[in-house]
Scaffold this motif. Sequence first.
Motif, PDB file in Angstrom:
ATOM      1  N   GLY A 188      -7.793  19.139  20.006  1.00 17.55           N
ATOM      2  CA  GLY A 188      -6.610  20.066  19.162  1.00 17.55           C
ATOM      3  C   GLY A 188      -5.388  19.736  19.406  1.00 17.55           C
ATOM      4  N   LYS A 189      -5.113  18.619  20.221  1.00 18.39           N
ATOM      5  CA  LYS A 189      -3.534  18.345  20.600  1.00 18.39           C
ATOM      6  C   LYS A 189      -3.223  17.007  20.212  1.00 18.39           C
ATOM      7  N   ILE A 190      -2.007  16.688  19.653  1.00 19.79           N
ATOM      8  CA  ILE A 190      -1.642  15.356  19.429  1.00 19.79           C
ATOM      9  C   ILE A 190      -1.360  14.633  20.872  1.00 19.79           C
ATOM     10  N   THR A 191      -2.233  13.340  21.224  1.00 22.25           N
ATOM     11  CA  THR A 191      -1.670  12.932  22.567  1.00 22.25           C
ATOM     12  C   THR A 191      -1.311  11.576  22.202  1.00 22.25           C
ATOM     13  N   GLY A 192      -1.312  10.955  21.034  1.00 22.55           N
ATOM     14  CA  GLY A 192      -0.846   9.717  20.657  1.00 22.55           C
ATOM     15  C   GLY A 192      -0.703   9.305  19.230  1.00 22.55           C
ATOM     16  N   PHE A 193      -0.324   8.163  18.846  1.00 22.63           N
ATOM     17  CA  PHE A 193      -0.361   7.672  17.623  1.00 22.63           C
ATOM     18  C   PHE A 193      -0.883   6.222  17.392  1.00 22.63           C
ATOM     19  N   ASN A 194      -1.767   6.110  16.402  1.00 19.16           N
ATOM     20  CA  ASN A 194      -2.135   4.715  16.136  1.00 19.16           C
ATOM     21  C   ASN A 194      -1.321   4.167  15.176  1.00 19.16           C
ATOM     22  N   ALA A 195      -0.597   3.449  15.779  1.00 13.52           N
ATOM     23  CA  ALA A 195       0.560   2.653  14.849  1.00 13.52           C
ATOM     24  C   ALA A 195       0.914   1.462  15.531  1.00 13.52           C
ATOM     25  N   VAL A 196       0.918   0.369  14.698  1.00 15.44           N
ATOM     26  CA  VAL A 196       1.355  -0.913  15.035  1.00 15.44           C
ATOM     27  C   VAL A 196       2.887  -1.554  14.917  1.00 15.44           C
ATOM     28  N   TRP A 197       3.347  -0.661  13.706  1.00 17.08           N
ATOM     29  CA  TRP A 197       4.608  -1.138  13.186  1.00 17.08           C
ATOM     30  C   TRP A 197       5.749  -0.294  13.945  1.00 17.08           C
ATOM     31  N   LYS A 198       6.477  -1.064  14.800  1.00 18.21           N
ATOM     32  CA  LYS A 198       7.498  -0.263  15.804  1.00 18.21           C
ATOM     33  C   LYS A 198       6.871   1.045  16.235  1.00 18.21           C
ATOM     34  N   LEU A 251      -3.348  18.328  11.091  1.00 19.46           N
ATOM     35  CA  LEU A 251      -4.183  18.877  10.039  1.00 19.46           C
ATOM     36  C   LEU A 251      -4.911  17.906   9.320  1.00 19.46           C
ATOM     37  N   ALA A 252      -5.530  18.242   8.370  1.00 18.58           N
ATOM     38  CA  ALA A 252      -6.520  17.214   7.702  1.00 18.58           C
ATOM     39  C   ALA A 252      -7.637  17.108   8.593  1.00 18.58           C
ATOM     40  N   GLU A 253      -8.394  18.050   9.076  1.00 18.45           N
ATOM     41  CA  GLU A 253      -9.364  18.071  10.075  1.00 18.45           C
ATOM     42  C   GLU A 253      -9.056  17.180  11.430  1.00 18.45           C
ATOM     43  N   ASN A 254      -8.044  17.618  11.927  1.00 18.93           N
ATOM     44  CA  ASN A 254      -7.572  17.132  13.179  1.00 18.93           C
ATOM     45  C   ASN A 254      -7.194  15.493  13.101  1.00 18.93           C
ATOM     46  N   CYS A 255      -6.641  15.312  11.841  1.00 23.96           N
ATOM     47  CA  CYS A 255      -5.973  13.988  11.546  1.00 23.96           C
ATOM     48  C   CYS A 255      -7.337  13.070  11.316  1.00 23.96           C
ATOM     49  N   THR A 256      -8.428  13.343  10.729  1.00 21.99           N
ATOM     50  CA  THR A 256      -9.658  12.358  10.540  1.00 21.99           C
ATOM     51  C   THR A 256      -9.832  12.146   8.986  1.00 21.99           C
ATOM     52  N   LYS A 257      -8.946  12.731   8.122  1.00 25.63           N
ATOM     53  CA  LYS A 257      -8.838  12.672   6.717  1.00 25.63           C
ATOM     54  C   LYS A 257      -7.737  12.062   6.089  1.00 25.63           C
ATOM     55  N   VAL A 258      -7.868  11.151   5.126  1.00 29.72           N
ATOM     56  CA  VAL A 258      -6.969  10.689   4.408  1.00 29.72           C
ATOM     57  C   VAL A 258      -6.477  11.302   3.237  1.00 29.72           C
ATOM     58  N   TYR A 259      -5.542  11.906   2.884  1.00 26.63           N
ATOM     59  CA  TYR A 259      -5.134  12.668   1.533  1.00 26.63           C
ATOM     60  C   TYR A 259      -3.952  11.911   0.988  1.00 26.63           C
ATOM     61  N   VAL A 260      -3.500  11.010   1.797  1.00 25.36           N
ATOM     62  CA  VAL A 260      -2.190  10.439   1.017  1.00 25.36           C
ATOM     63  C   VAL A 260      -2.152   9.149   1.358  1.00 25.36           C
ATOM     64  N   TRP A 261      -1.803   8.026   0.372  1.00 25.11           N
ATOM     65  CA  TRP A 261      -1.570   6.534   0.830  1.00 25.11           C
ATOM     66  C   TRP A 261      -0.211   6.198   0.294  1.00 25.11           C
ATOM     67  N   HIS A 262       0.387   5.260   1.167  1.00 29.69           N
ATOM     68  CA  HIS A 262       1.623   4.801   0.924  1.00 29.69           C
ATOM     69  C   HIS A 262       1.408   3.409  -0.029  1.00 29.69           C
ATOM     70  N   THR A 263       1.180   3.824  -1.304  1.00 25.42           N
ATOM     71  CA  THR A 263       0.970   2.882  -2.403  1.00 25.42           C
ATOM     72  C   THR A 263       2.570   2.305  -2.893  1.00 25.42           C
ATOM     73  N   ARG A 264       2.483   1.219  -3.404  1.00 24.80           N
ATOM     74  CA  ARG A 264       3.621   0.456  -3.787  1.00 24.80           C
ATOM     75  C   ARG A 264       3.544  -0.167  -5.308  1.00 24.80           C
ATOM     76  N   THR A 265       4.072   0.313  -6.192  1.00 26.72           N
ATOM     77  CA  THR A 265       4.146  -0.504  -7.528  1.00 26.72           C
ATOM     78  C   THR A 265       4.586  -1.894  -7.419  1.00 26.72           C
ATOM     79  N   GLN A 266       3.681  -2.843  -7.639  1.00 26.63           N
ATOM     80  CA  GLN A 266       4.342  -4.154  -7.717  1.00 26.63           C
ATOM     81  C   GLN A 266       5.457  -4.515  -8.869  1.00 26.63           C
TER      82      GLN A 266
END
Length: 289
Positions: A188-198, A251-266
Amino acid sequence: MPFVNIKKQYLAIGMLIFVILFFFNSKPAFQCQISTDNQVVSYLPIIYGITPTYTRLAQKADLTRLSQTLMLVKNFHWIVVEDAETKTDLVKNFLKETGLKYTHLNVKTHSSKHSTASGVEQRNLALDWLRDHLAKIEDKRGVVYFMDDDNTYALKVFDEMRKINKVGTWPVGIVGGMRVEMPVVTDGKITGFNAVWKPFRPFPIDMAGFAINATLFLEKPDAKFSRKVQSGFQESEILKYFTTKDELEPLAENCTKVYVWHTRTQKPSIINPKKLKHPPVISDAHIEV
């Protein structure tokens, strides 16, 4: 009792049952309808969505797609800030037609050698408006969410952010070179981040991956974005005023669900009519796209 009388009694009972069944079957079924209007529900905190936007060919298309989602969100106030010296007719007329509760602002981006980040001045102007607005109203409950106009949002993300006490966070899909960029949650606690960009960022999460209790902006009047930080650090710049990594609310079930996407319009590829051997006879310059 004579057999004839018994027969009459059964016949009468049968007729009564027939009438009752006919009555109920002929009535229209009761339907529970949920209005799609942007209604105000007193027990729900307001979500203040802050959206910077700038003039481009796909601007109206992006704003239209986003507004169609926001029309389904209760207690939503859209703060749209144009990157422009003056408000454009396109955005002004568009917002009027949406039927949403909105505030339309504008400020031109100042070029800076320190940062190429977009939306800094626009988000800061929106926060100035927000503080002034909250100071004037009695019910200050709300959530602040920074929304790009070309992202994709599921309705569930708005339900999640209403649970926030201080600062809540959740995964974001298709961002930072990953399928999903997300906080890592243990017990139930944030212990890190799954990120590769910076990944060395103080808060390696996307702008779409968090929301902040609106009242905190009154408690921290100096909290704002800055041109003095490098690109990709704007999220960390604003979050440092309100929380630490350990205090973030998963949030989002302990950060296991994706409810937003960083889409970009070409960027659309449009043919210049002047380069055509047989240009169209009718000009489309009078059509707003």
